[in-house]
Design a protein around this motif. Sequence first.
Motif, short mmCIF file in Angstrom:
data_model
loop_
_atom_site.label_atom_id
_atom_site.label_comp_id
_atom_site.label_asym_id
_atom_site.label_seq_id
_atom_site.Cartn_x
_atom_site.Cartn_y
_atom_site.Cartn_z
N PRO A 38 0.87 -1.37 -0.02
CA PRO A 38 -0.03 -0.01 -0.14
C PRO A 38 0.80 1.33 0.06
N ALA A 39 1.92 1.36 0.68
CA ALA A 39 2.86 2.39 0.78
C ALA A 39 3.51 2.66 -0.60
N GLY A 40 3.81 1.47 -1.27
CA GLY A 40 4.21 1.80 -2.57
C GLY A 40 3.21 2.32 -3.72
N TYR A 41 2.05 1.93 -3.77
CA TYR A 41 1.16 2.15 -4.35
C TYR A 41 0.47 3.75 -4.06
N ALA A 42 0.60 3.94 -2.97
CA ALA A 42 0.23 5.52 -2.49
C ALA A 42 1.43 6.57 -2.84
N GLY A 43 2.73 5.95 -2.68
CA GLY A 43 3.64 6.92 -3.28
C GLY A 43 3.88 7.06 -4.83
N ALA A 44 3.57 5.76 -5.54
CA ALA A 44 3.74 6.11 -6.71
C ALA A 44 2.43 6.82 -7.35
N THR A 45 1.24 6.91 -6.74
CA THR A 45 0.26 7.73 -7.03
C THR A 45 0.38 9.23 -6.97
N ILE A 46 1.02 9.47 -5.69
CA ILE A 46 1.53 10.79 -5.42
C ILE A 46 2.43 11.30 -6.37
N ALA A 83 8.81 3.55 -4.75
CA ALA A 83 7.73 2.65 -5.19
C ALA A 83 8.14 1.46 -5.80
N PHE A 84 8.92 1.38 -6.76
CA PHE A 84 9.40 0.25 -7.64
C PHE A 84 10.04 -0.44 -6.59
N VAL A 85 10.96 -0.04 -5.70
CA VAL A 85 11.53 -0.91 -4.68
C VAL A 85 10.41 -1.63 -3.86
N LEU A 86 9.55 -0.86 -3.38
CA LEU A 86 8.56 -1.66 -2.22
C LEU A 86 7.68 -2.40 -3.02
N LEU A 87 7.20 -1.99 -4.46
CA LEU A 87 6.33 -3.04 -5.14
C LEU A 87 7.08 -4.30 -5.96
N LEU A 88 8.36 -4.00 -6.24
CA LEU A 88 9.01 -5.16 -7.02
C LEU A 88 9.98 -6.02 -6.22
N ALA A 89 10.56 -5.38 -4.97
CA ALA A 89 11.86 -6.02 -4.58
C ALA A 89 11.27 -6.96 -3.37
N GLY A 90 10.13 -6.83 -2.90
CA GLY A 90 9.85 -7.66 -1.70
C GLY A 90 9.85 -8.94 -1.77
N PRO A 91 9.66 -10.00 -0.66
CA PRO A 91 8.97 -9.45 0.80
C PRO A 91 10.22 -8.76 1.42
N PHE A 92 9.76 -8.10 2.47
CA PHE A 92 10.84 -7.13 3.34
C PHE A 92 10.54 -7.72 4.78
N ARG A 93 11.53 -7.79 5.67
CA ARG A 93 11.55 -7.86 6.97
C ARG A 93 10.61 -7.23 7.69
N MET A 94 10.10 -7.55 8.86
CA MET A 94 8.95 -7.11 9.52
C MET A 94 9.35 -5.68 10.03
N TRP A 95 10.72 -5.46 10.42
CA TRP A 95 11.28 -4.23 11.00
C TRP A 95 11.10 -3.15 10.05
#
Length: 151
Positions: A38-46, A83-95
């Motif tokens: 959601p953060a990636g989508y929101a940032g890409a939209t902005i 946004a590209f990093v958040l949407l394409l490079a995941g999954p990420f550590r919980m922290w």
Amino acid sequence: MHTEKTRGAVGARIWSQERAASTRECEQKGSSAMLARPAGYAGATIAALWAARQVGRLYSSTEPFGPEFLNVARNLGIFILPAFVLLLAGPFRMWFDRFAPLYPLVLGAGVLNIYVQDDALAAGLPLIALVYPFLVIFSLAYLLRGRVSQA
């Protein structure tokens, strides 16, 4: 015969422990996308809305594809990189996943500052000094350190 039952019980217990560990790992990988996507989508939209506004403003001027267009393209690249990093490079550590909403918040504050300020220096300096470095460091941190190992 007694040893076979013991071996079977120990084997079943080990198998169930391995299965529980893999289930926890899958849950962690699946739940880490809870905030990043959601953060990636929101940032890409902005970033896209900002770029559309700037290109619309440029197109109505006398030089539609002058040097100002390259500035818009550069800014869009910096704005949309996380946004590209958040949407394409995941999954990420919980922290790392907990801090994913900082991207649209910082980007939104920077873009809002552009439109609120009357002075060009007051609008651009916080963007250059605070927002650009944050976005680049954020992207590199998530890309290099935030991903869950795929081992």
